[in-house]
Each structure stands twice: as structure tokens, then as C-alpha cells.
Design an enzyme around this catalytic site. Structure first.
Site, PDB file in Angstrom:
ATOM      1  N   TRP A 229       1.772   1.618  -3.539  1.00 25.53           N
ATOM      2  CA  TRP A 229       0.805   2.295  -4.400  1.00 25.53           C
ATOM      3  C   TRP A 229       0.933   3.811  -4.267  1.00 25.53           C
ATOM      4  O   TRP A 229       0.758   4.556  -5.242  1.00 25.53           O
ATOM      5  CB  TRP A 229      -0.620   1.847  -4.064  1.00 25.53           C
ATOM      6  CG  TRP A 229      -0.998   0.578  -4.756  1.00 25.53           C
ATOM      7  CD1 TRP A 229      -1.019  -0.674  -4.243  1.00 25.53           C
ATOM      8  CD2 TRP A 229      -1.427   0.444  -6.128  1.00 25.53           C
ATOM      9  NE1 TRP A 229      -1.421  -1.587  -5.187  1.00 25.53           N
ATOM     10  CE2 TRP A 229      -1.686  -0.933  -6.344  1.00 25.53           C
ATOM     11  CE3 TRP A 229      -1.617   1.342  -7.177  1.00 25.53           C
ATOM     12  CZ2 TRP A 229      -2.117  -1.411  -7.585  1.00 25.53           C
ATOM     13  CZ3 TRP A 229      -2.062   0.867  -8.399  1.00 25.53           C
ATOM     14  CH2 TRP A 229      -2.298  -0.492  -8.599  1.00 25.53           C
TER      15      TRP A 229
ATOM     16  N   GLU B  38       0.832  -1.204   0.000  1.00 27.53           N
ATOM     17  CA  GLU B  38       0.000   0.000   0.000  1.00 27.53           C
ATOM     18  C   GLU B  38       0.869   1.257   0.000  1.00 27.53           C
ATOM     19  O   GLU B  38       0.543   2.245  -0.670  1.00 27.53           O
ATOM     20  CB  GLU B  38      -0.948  -0.001   1.198  1.00 27.53           C
ATOM     21  CG  GLU B  38      -2.044  -1.048   1.113  1.00 27.53           C
ATOM     22  CD  GLU B  38      -2.883  -0.914  -0.139  1.00 27.53           C
ATOM     23  OE1 GLU B  38      -3.388   0.200  -0.408  1.00 27.53           O
ATOM     24  OE2 GLU B  38      -3.025  -1.911  -0.871  1.00 27.53           O
TER      25      GLU B  38
ATOM     26  N   TRP C 162      -8.517   7.795  -9.051  1.00 27.33           N
ATOM     27  CA  TRP C 162      -9.736   8.030  -9.812  1.00 27.33           C
ATOM     28  C   TRP C 162      -9.596   7.507 -11.242  1.00 27.33           C
ATOM     29  O   TRP C 162     -10.534   6.921 -11.797  1.00 27.33           O
ATOM     30  CB  TRP C 162     -10.102   9.515  -9.804  1.00 27.33           C
ATOM     31  CG  TRP C 162     -10.927   9.870  -8.606  1.00 27.33           C
ATOM     32  CD1 TRP C 162     -10.484  10.377  -7.414  1.00 27.33           C
ATOM     33  CD2 TRP C 162     -12.343   9.722  -8.472  1.00 27.33           C
ATOM     34  NE1 TRP C 162     -11.539  10.550  -6.548  1.00 27.33           N
ATOM     35  CE2 TRP C 162     -12.694  10.165  -7.166  1.00 27.33           C
ATOM     36  CE3 TRP C 162     -13.354   9.270  -9.308  1.00 27.33           C
ATOM     37  CZ2 TRP C 162     -14.005  10.158  -6.697  1.00 27.33           C
ATOM     38  CZ3 TRP C 162     -14.665   9.260  -8.853  1.00 27.33           C
ATOM     39  CH2 TRP C 162     -14.980   9.706  -7.559  1.00 27.33           C
TER      40      TRP C 162
ATOM     41  N   TRP D 109     -14.659  11.425 -14.076  1.00 18.73           N
ATOM     42  CA  TRP D 109     -13.853  11.182 -12.878  1.00 18.73           C
ATOM     43  C   TRP D 109     -13.262  12.467 -12.313  1.00 18.73           C
ATOM     44  O   TRP D 109     -13.020  12.568 -11.108  1.00 18.73           O
ATOM     45  CB  TRP D 109     -12.739  10.168 -13.167  1.00 18.73           C
ATOM     46  CG  TRP D 109     -11.741  10.580 -14.223  1.00 18.73           C
ATOM     47  CD1 TRP D 109     -11.766  10.254 -15.548  1.00 18.73           C
ATOM     48  CD2 TRP D 109     -10.565  11.380 -14.044  1.00 18.73           C
ATOM     49  NE1 TRP D 109     -10.698  10.808 -16.207  1.00 18.73           N
ATOM     50  CE2 TRP D 109      -9.932  11.495 -15.310  1.00 18.73           C
ATOM     51  CE3 TRP D 109      -9.984  12.014 -12.953  1.00 18.73           C
ATOM     52  CZ2 TRP D 109      -8.758  12.220 -15.505  1.00 18.73           C
ATOM     53  CZ3 TRP D 109      -8.807  12.738 -13.135  1.00 18.73           C
ATOM     54  CH2 TRP D 109      -8.211  12.821 -14.396  1.00 18.73           C
TER      55      TRP D 109
END
Length: 505
Positions: free
Chosen positions: A299, A296, A409, A386
């Protein structure tokens, strides 16, 4: 021999004293120090400061100011054009060197380079440390020398590099610089007052007043370096061991919730990385959980990497064929306007979506699994661009990070890097039943339907009339009916996608 001239430590999105590269460089230099924070709405890093983020900044600056005061230093707060402010402070204090950390966003980096050149003409050296990430954004590249656009090979390449360096402790703090009277140069300022006199943080009006909607933020968060450390310790003590199992369950505190602290630089990613490694070594976190958690962080790195290589990421589809996608205009027909308003307010009629949007409005944060669900609902069920959703998040998130927000997004919309294919359309009912099976999350944030049995909680319209009456629910009155039929909206979304597939062929 120690430096007699003062130096300036310019805080930006690095509001901490531990493992702060620019502070360490300034302390190593020796000599007095002037710590400052400059609020310039025209600087790229502050141009899109949302309401929730502004609230966080106010309280984080207050915490930083107190930490510096305990070290014998005062945080100088000034507002206005950055270049003018820095020149005035240097002239008034006799400083000729400024230390700061990079804000890893292309427009800020470009502005820094221009500022460096401009200050150098006046004999002022701007020393920029960074980037404040685990890995250098220009690297790694794939075998063709191009940036990765898929996370797994990118992260594998990162993990093949040297381990991120251990965090460095707070250095011995330099002495405070002499005040303007001693420096004898207060008159050298811009004419708007003493350049070395701090403004009042309250005068910047970063916190809401009429009305004060920040009560939920105050209850949920403790901005500042100490709050970040407490949040990390709490995660490692209570949630790290089960992270790999609980991370997708929004009714539990199964994640670290460190994202706003990382965004504001109240804790470094190196500190988090090595704390996780130590916890694994001590037997407090399974390796599987650690790999999931560190991915994470990966990311987050990948998002900044993408923004570095594709500076138009916040504005343009990474996949250009989506430029022709037939989005519904949010300011177009009344039905679309009403649907967008329902989404923003958490009144869509889909409980998991509404719970997420209400959690966001109240606390400035939303669980990551729910972020994906509400984003999918906006761009696929409602077919609203978006960028509209990204803009709402930038205004309402306390962790409103340009790189993470834009990349995430675009991922959900199907037009970004390593994107979920467009035909992956989250079913809000199934997502609710899978990840909030006992309904704890929905019942907390959508209390008007809390009395429904679990079977109907995520789809109230499926409940028989007598069940609704028993639960005190009048659909369309006490809780809205769905703004769209998901199955029908899914068909329309896939049909719209076919139009750009045909165009690409």
C-alpha cells in the site's frame, strides 16, 4: 588510481548508512567525501514540514551525524537556497560531483531535473539514485497501458516481477575531504561565511521550545538508523507471528510502527522486505502474517505509484465528481468550527475518535485502524473536506508522508483510487466495540471515562445516570457529549452524496 577530488554526498530523506544507493555510488567512485544535509524551506520536500516531522528530522540528523563521526566523517549542515549552497560547497572544496537519492514526489523530481541542468552549466554533475521504493513507480501498467487504480491487481502485477533486490551493506567509508584551509578556497563562498563550516543544528529550531510539547514523542520514539533497526527487530521477535490477528487491535503493539523510519529513509523497504522473508524461512512468522504485512508495504508503494501518475493527488479529488460535493466549510458557521476544533483536540464525545486524536497529538502517530475511523468521522460525520484532515495529519504525524497521507485520505473520503465507497461510513461506536472490545486503548488515552463498564465505554451517553455518577463522569463537563448524532450525520452525508450522484447521471 583513486580519485583525488572530493565528492559531495547530499543526504535528504535517506538518513542512513546501510543500503544507501547514493553512499554506495560515492564510495565506489573513490576519493574523499563531504557528507552534507541542506535545509531549504523552498525545496518541495521541505515546504510542508509539520511540527512533529521537524522534531523527528532534528533527532534523525543528530543520530546520522554521530554515525558519520564514528566513521571519521563530519556531517556538514547548511541552510539556504539549495543550488547556491551546492555551488559554494563545490567551489570551496574542488568537488565536481554530487551524489543523492531521489525524493519520490513529482515536485521534488521536477526540481531535481532543473537543479541538474543548472549545476551542469557550471561543470557540476548531480547523480541521483532512486527511487527509494521496492518497485519502479512508472510501472506496472494495466493491459490498456494505463496506471492501475485498484490495489489488488496492481500488487499482483508487482509480485509477478522480480523479487526486490537484497539490501546492500554499508560500504567501506571514503576518507574525509580536506578542510577549507587545505583546499585553499574558503574565500570562494557566497560571502555568508565558510561554505565548509557546519551550522549548528539547534539554530534551525526544528524542535519546540515554548512550549515544548514533544515529551510524548521523546517517550515513544528513537529516531535514527539504530532506532529503526531496533524497531524492526522488536517487531520480528515479539509481534510478527501474530501480525495477521493483532494488526487491527489498537490496544496492542501488533504492528511494526516502522512508518516514520521508512519515511525518513532510516531503513530501506528492501531491508524490511528481506528481514520478513528470513523470519518466515526460520519459522518465526506464518506465511499468512507475512503476506498481510508485505501487502502493507505494498500500500505504501501503491500510494507513491498513484502520486507519480497523478501529481495533483494532494490537492484534487482523483474522482472528479467529488468536486461538486457539498462539504461543510471549516471556517464557516460556528458549529462546524467548533466540531473541527473538537476533532483536532480529541473532544468529539466519541471515545475511539478522541483516543486516536489524543494519541496522535501526544506521540505523533496513530494506529492505522483508528486513522480510518477518525478520518471517516471528519469527512462523513462532520462533512469537512478531506484536505483539512490531511493538512492536520501532515502537521502532527512523525510519518507525514505526502503520498501515503493524500492517498489514504482520498480512500476514506471515497474520491480516491480503490476507494471505500462513500456509503461506507464507519460507525465509531461499533468500530470501538469491535477493535477495542476490552477498552484498553480508550482507557489509556481517554482516562476520564476509564471507570465506565465495558458495555458503555464506547458510548458513554447510553450509560444510566447512576453508572455515570459511579464512574465520576458528568457528561458535558468532565467528558463532552457527542458533537453530532452519528445516525443523523450518516443520513445527511448520504443525502449529500446523492446530489453528486444525480449530477453525474
Amino acid at each position: 588510481m583513486p580519485n583525488s577530488k572530493p565528492a559531495i554526498l547530499w543526504f535528504r530523506r535517506d538518513l542512513r548508512l546501510h543500503d544507501n544507493p547514493s553512499l554506495i555510488a560515492a564510495a565506489d567512485r573513490g576519493g574523499p567525501l563531504i557528507p552534507c544535509f541542506l535545509f531549504d524551506p523552498d525545496r518541495p520536500e521541505w515546504a510542508e514540514l509539520g511540527g512533529a516531522a521537524a522534531w523527528w528530522l532534528h533527532h534523525s540528523l543528530s543520530a546520522l551525524s554521530e554515525s558519520l563521526r564514528m566513521q571519521g566523517l563530519e556531517l556538514l549542515l547548511r541552510s539556504g537556497p539549495t543550488a547556491d549552497l551546492l555551488r559554494d560547497i563545490c567551489q570551496a572544496s574542488g568537488a565536481a560531483r554530487i551524489f543523492c537519492n531521489q525524493v519520490p514526489e513529482p515536485q521534488s523530481i521536477a526540481a531535481d531535473r532543473s537543479l541538474q541542468r543548472s549545476l551542469a552549466e557550471d561543470g557540476i554533475d548531480l547523480v541521483i539514485a532512486g527511487p527509494p521504493l521496492l518497485f519502479d513507480p512508472p510501472k506496472p501498467l494495466n493491459r490498456s497501458g494505463e496506471p492501475y487504480q485498484v490495489f489488488t491487481p496492481y500488487w499482483r502485477a508487482c509480485l509477478g516481477e522480480q523479487e526486490p533486490p537484497a539490501p546492500r551493506p554499508q560500504p567501506p567509508m571514503p576518507p574525509a575531504a580536506a578542510g577549507p584551509a587545505e583546499a585553499g578556497s574558503a574565500e570562494a563562498g557566497s560571502g555568508d561565511g565558510d561554505p565548509l563550516a557546519s551550522e549548528d543544528l539547534a539554530d534551525w529550531r526544528l524542535t519546540p521550545t515554548a512550549p515544548d510539547w514533544a515529551g510524548g514523542l521523546c517517550a515513544a520514539w528513537t529516531p535514527g538508523e539504530a532506532g529503526a533497526g531496533a524497531r524492526l527487530d522488536g517487531f520480528l521477535d515479539a509481534a510478527a507471528a501474530s501480525y495477521h490477528r493483532a494488526r487491527d487491535l489498537p490496544d496492542r503493539v501488533g504492528t511494526s510502527r516502522l512508518s516514520p523510519h521508512l519515511h525518513w529513509g532510516e531503513i530501506s523497504p528492501q531491508t524490511v522486505w528481506h528481514a520478513v522473508r528470513r523470519t518466515v524461512a526460520a519459522g518465526g512468522m506464518p506465511e499468512k502474517a507475512a503476506e498481510k504485512y508485505l501487502a502493507e508495504l505494498g500500500w505504501r508503494e501503491f500510494s507513491h505509484y498513484l502520486l507519480h501518475h497523478f501529481p495533483s493527488l494532494p490537492r484534487q479529488n482523483l474522482n472528479g465528481r467529488f468536486d461538486a460535493f457539498p462539504w461543510s466549510a471549516p471556517d464557516g458557521d460556528a458549529a462546524t468550527r467548533n466540531a473541527l476544533q473538537a476533532w483536532c483536540r480529541g473532544r468529539t464525545g466519541y471515545p475511539i475518535v478522541d483516543a486516536g486524536m489524543r494519541e496522535l497529538w501526544t506521540t505523533g502517530w496513530m494506529h492505522n485502524r483508528v486513522r480510518m475511523v477518525v478520518a471517516s468521522f471528519l469527512v462523513k460525520d462532520l462533512r469537512i473536506h478531506w484536505r483539512t484532515g490531511a493538512g492536520w495529519f501532515l502537521d502532527t504525524l512523525v510519518d507525514a508522508d505526502l503520498a501515503n497521507n493524500s492517498a489514504s485520505w482520498q480512500w476514506v473520503a471515497g474520491c480516491g483510487a480503490d476507494a471505500a465507497p462513500f456509503f461506507r461510513i464507519f460507525n465509531p461506536v461499533l468500530q470501538g466495540r469491535k477493535f477495542d472490545p476490552e477498552g484498553g486503548y480508550v482507557r489509556e488515552w481517554v482516562p476520564e471515562i476509564a471507570a465506565l463498564p465495558d458495555r458503555f465505554l464506547h458510548a458513554p451517553w447510553e450509560a444510566p445516570a447512576e453508572v455515570l455518577r459511579s464512574a465520576g463522569i458528568d457528561l458535558g463537563e468532565t467528558y463532552p457529549r457527542p458533537v453530532v448524532d452519528h445516525a443523523e450525520a450518516r443520513r445527511h452525508a448520504l443525502s449529500a452524496f446523492e446530489t453528486i450522484k444525480d449530477a453525474a447521471e
